[in-house]
Scaffold this active site. Structure first.
Site, PDB file in Angstrom:
ATOM      1  N   PHE A 257       4.111   2.303   1.892  1.00  0.00           N
ATOM      2  CA  PHE A 257       5.228   1.625   2.572  1.00  0.00           C
ATOM      3  C   PHE A 257       5.238   2.131   3.935  1.00  0.00           C
ATOM      4  O   PHE A 257       6.261   2.321   4.459  1.00  0.00           O
ATOM      5  CB  PHE A 257       6.499   1.465   1.954  1.00  0.00           C
ATOM      6  CG  PHE A 257       6.438   1.016   0.511  1.00  0.00           C
ATOM      7  CD1 PHE A 257       6.060  -0.328   0.587  1.00  0.00           C
ATOM      8  CD2 PHE A 257       6.918   1.888  -0.454  1.00  0.00           C
ATOM      9  CE1 PHE A 257       6.189  -0.678  -1.170  1.00  0.00           C
ATOM     10  CE2 PHE A 257       6.773   1.469  -1.866  1.00  0.00           C
ATOM     11  CZ  PHE A 257       6.369   0.265  -2.002  1.00  0.00           C
ATOM     12  N   THR A 668      -0.101 -12.202  -7.141  1.00  0.00           N
ATOM     13  CA  THR A 668       0.180 -11.173  -6.229  1.00  0.00           C
ATOM     14  C   THR A 668       0.980 -11.331  -5.091  1.00  0.00           C
ATOM     15  O   THR A 668       1.611 -10.556  -4.662  1.00  0.00           O
ATOM     16  CB  THR A 668      -1.158 -10.118  -6.347  1.00  0.00           C
ATOM     17  OG1 THR A 668      -1.997 -11.071  -5.369  1.00  0.00           O
ATOM     18  CG2 THR A 668      -1.969  -9.778  -7.469  1.00  0.00           C
ATOM     19  N   GLU A 739       4.577  -7.425   4.344  1.00  0.00           N
ATOM     20  CA  GLU A 739       5.760  -7.099   4.833  1.00  0.00           C
ATOM     21  C   GLU A 739       6.677  -8.199   5.292  1.00  0.00           C
ATOM     22  O   GLU A 739       7.871  -7.979   5.962  1.00  0.00           O
ATOM     23  CB  GLU A 739       5.397  -6.147   5.938  1.00  0.00           C
ATOM     24  CG  GLU A 739       4.579  -5.105   5.621  1.00  0.00           C
ATOM     25  CD  GLU A 739       4.321  -3.790   6.415  1.00  0.00           C
ATOM     26  OE1 GLU A 739       5.305  -3.304   6.851  1.00  0.00           O
ATOM     27  OE2 GLU A 739       3.173  -3.752   6.704  1.00  0.00           O
TER      28      GLU A 739
END
Length: 775
Positions: A257, A668, A739
């Site tokens: 991240f 996913t 994101e």
């Protein structure tokens, strides 16, 4: 393509993950490996006046204790950092000059243990090497340091902010279009407000670690990394080595991240210690130390002025973002270039400003600018809708645009209002009554809120090597990374789709710097850029095999002009209708196998961008090119319940609809978007790094008190992925989703809290105490 794209494919690495056979960086233990531990400063600002290491050296198992005076080679290699006080680290901006990790591979310009200065609390001051991890940590705890302490400030002062950069370096940091004053002079309603977001820290499941082994002048480093090429380039530059003398290996990353990008001090300290003791050394950073030896999300102040006419059309838009940075760096996670791209407006002014305080340098944290800036923007849009007496969705529809409001180029695709329509239908937005406090369920006040989500499409150069065998097996190699998002599976899907193979027959190797170049795994770039290189390699295989079989004296495609042969779903097809499966064709060739290098080079990429990526940097051509503006879009709607008497806040429902071009793997992708939305709940209601202002320290440096969303906080979450075609962004049409899910959640929750209670909260996180005496 064969139907492996846009389907729900189970992750190829799932068995390895659940059985514990997937190898992470800290799982590797070279023969003779020793263990490292850091001792860190207990004060924030001052001078190290003394250090007693005698007890540490006497601790059983401790072999060496290194300080700023005694760590060999370390001081001589720190010069690879090309910046210094006043240098800047930029996230790519549509009008800013290219800055990258290739220019500046370090996560900070001040290097701990280079002298006696203390610049922030938790700064490493000593490195202990021992025969076991426990002995190393005991030794670190036994070091006694004394300091001459100076005044320190951890919270930034927005009134002491400054515009980022100077001269050419400030390009894109202050942008004006039209006449803001004129736009504000004739408005029906105006919103002028300030929105505040706090320090936040990464807490990935996989701890930060580094293992270094020298063999003469050759170095191997095992380290969880989002950019093995960046790490290799920085290390090689630091030690004056050829990049071929440095191996960086990171096969799996257990969450990053943004926290595992670039070259970190703890990695360089470990490399220096390993060279000094003449044996491999492994450091696993403790959880509290993770708050100061890497990066974090800086606190920010978002100042907005929005003016609109009676129909809701924006006539004036001003956004001034003030973000915290350290005393020695200008770390810019610029957000104003995103907010000014969202809604049509003739008069726009944005500024990117920084304010210094005494911390280590911040950096990227998922949706590194969008999360905080869209909390401000989408809260302000909600406030404007209320003032105008408009439905919040209708206000966004009135201001939707098919062209970038400042750059005046069309969006390559923009399905924002389609996303709102889809989520409104799923959520039941029509059931909302607009009056504050009008929706209740017993003692619970019910509120509905919405917000826009977006993420820029960043496109970077990438290569990939694909080797295919006539036995029906393919091998895909590239220096990309799996940071937990399923990249191994996606790359196998792309190859399988083109080559006509089962996904299980495509073996993917990643996470080594020696493999063909791929960009940093950040900014939602891997699937789009690296995936396009795999796609190109497969097309090249088809062309080369077509040329071989068409030249043969016998065979289904013998004598056909190879220029007319196409590859479709793993089958070579001639214009006259003749065809041959690619695997069969390859098996008929003399070699029976083929290997090619695929490349992705978007026409908007300059030579400098490509060179930057190959040097280990971030040479992005997006999100705005001279032809198009490239963004993924989405809309989120949330139901919030606030207890009338206890002020407890619950989020029973959160729905999102997103459009991000081609979805490679619906399973996913769904997980990524859902995970981002859950993180958004945490950012809105829980997540904050508490600070000790008098001592300039981070306080809750553990995952017992650093609150994250758990199952009880997450009830019904629905994710819808819209079909969207975008032929401009890359051959696959992939925009990137990694994101996107987090961006709108906090604002949607804040807007719902206002709808339920009538209390407008402009600071994150939102807590029960914020509503006491108000709701």
């Amino acid at each position: 393509m064969a139907q492996t794209i846009n389907t729900a494919v189970t992750r190829t690495d799932a068995p390895r993950k659940v059985t514990g056979t997937a190898t992470y960086a800290a799982d590797v233990m070279p023969a003779g490996m020793l263990h490292g531990a850091l001792a860190t400063s207990s004060v924030a600002v001052g001078t190290l006046t003394g250090m007693d290491i005698s007890k540490a050296k006497a601790e059983p198992g401790v072999l060496a204790v290194f300080t700023h005076d005694t760590l060999p080679d370390y001081k001589s290699v720190k010069g690879f950092y090309s910046g210094g006080p006043g240098s800047a680290s930029f996230w790519p901006m549509d009008t800013a000059p290219v800055r990258s990790y290739a220019d500046n591979p370090s996560s900070a310009s001040y290097w701990p243990m280079e002298d006696v200065r203390i610049r922030y609390a938790g700064q490493p001051i000593a490195y202990v090497v021992a025969q076991s991890a426990a002995a190393a940590r005991r030794g670190a705890q036994l070091i006694e340091a004394t300091y001459d302490v100076s005044e320190s400030h951890i919270a930034m002062d927005p009134e002491q902010s400054f515009v980022v950069g100077a001269g050419e370096d400030s390009k894109g940091m202050v942008v004006t279009k039209g006449d803001l004053a004129r736009g504000l002079s004739s408005v029906a309603q105006i919103v002028e407000a300030e929105y505040i977001t706090p320090f936040q820290h990464h807490n990935p499941l996989e701890m930060f670690s580094a293992t270094a082994e020298w063999r003469g002048d050759r170095l191997t480093v095992w380290m969880p990394s989002q950019s093995v090429r960046t790490l290799r380039a920085g290390i090689a530059q630091a030690y004056g080595l050829a990049e071929t003398s440095v191996r960086v290996i990171s096969p799996f990353v257990g969450g990053a991240f943004g926290s595992k990008a670039g070259v970190t001090p703890y990695a360089m300290l470990t490399i220096a210690a390993a060279k000094a003791v003449g044996a491999p050394v492994r450091l696993i950073v403790t959880r509290p130390q993770m708050y100061t030896v890497a990066t974090f999300r800086p606190e920010s102040v978002q100042r907005f002025r929005l003016g609109a006419d009676a129909a809701g059309r924006l006539t004036a838009f001003e956004h001034i973002e003030i973000a915290q940075t350290s005393q020695f760096d200008q770390v810019v996670n610029a957000g104003t270039h995103i907010t000014r791209a969202m809604y049509a407006c003739p008069n726009i002014h944005t500024e990117q400003r920084l304010s210094r305080s005494d911390t280590n340098s911040g950096g990227f944290m998922r949706a590194p600018n969008e999360m905080q800036t869209f909390f401000g923007l989408e809260s302000a849009m909600d406030e404007l809708a209320i003032k105008l007496g408009m439905d919040p969705v209708a206000l966004r529809r009135v201001n939707d645009t098919d062209r970038h409001p400042v750059e005046d180029v069309p969006f390559s695709s923009r399905s924002l209002m389609q996303s709102y329509a889809a989520v409104a239908d799923s959520f039941g937005w029509a059931d909302r009554t607009p009056e504050v406090g009008s929706m209740t369920d017993g003692d619970w006040l019910v509120g509905y809120g919405c917000a826009t989500a977006t993420y820029p499409t960043n496109i970077l150069a990438s290569n990939a090597r694909v080797r295919m065998q006539g036995t029906g097996q393919a091998y895909i190699e590239l220096a990309a990374h799996d940071v937990g998002t399923g990249t191994y599976t996606i790359m196998a899907q792309i190859a399988a789709a083109r080559l006509g193979l089962p996904v299980g027959a495509c073996d993917v190797v990643m996470g080594e710097a020696d493999l063909p170049v791929a960009p940093i795994s950040g900014g939602s770039t891997t699937a789009a850029s690296a995936g396009s290189a795999v796609h190109d390699a497969c097309l090249k295989i088809g062309r080369q095999i077509a040329a071989q079989v068409s030249a043969m004296s016998e065979g289904p495609l013998s004598g056909v002009d190879p220029a007319g042969i196409t590859l479709e779903n793993g089958v070579l097809k001639a214009p006259d209708g003749r065809s041959q499966p690619l695997v069969e064709a390859l098996a008929s060739t003399p070699a029976g196998e083929i290997e090619v290098i695929g490349e992705f080079r978007h026409k908007a990429m300059t030579d400098k961008m490509i060179m930057t990526t190959f040097k280990g940097g971030y040479g992005s051509a997006g999100p705005v090119t001279p032809e198009m503006a490239m963004f993924a879009f989405g809309a989120e709607m949330v139901e919030v319940r606030v207890h009338r008497w206890t002020h407890e806040i619950r989020v029973p429902r959160l729905h999102g609809a997103f459009a991000a071009g081609t979805i490679l793997n619906r399973k996913t992708a769904h997980s990524q978007l859902m995970g981002g939305m859950i993180w958004g709940i945490g950012s809105a209601l829980h997540e904050v790094t508490e600070i000790d202002k008098p001592r300039a320290r981070f306080l809750n440096t553990n995952i017992a008190e650093y609150l994250l969303s758990v199952n009880a906080d997450v009830r019904e979450i629905r994710v819808e992925m819209l079909e969207e075609r975008d032929d401009y962004v890359n051959p696959l049409g992939v925009k990137g989703i990694g994101e996107l899910g987090i961006v709108g959640t906090a604002a949607a929750i804040a807007n719902a809290v206002h709808h339920a209670t009538g209390t407008r909260l402009r600071r994150l996180p939102i807590r029960m105490s914020d509503l006491v005496g108000k709701a």
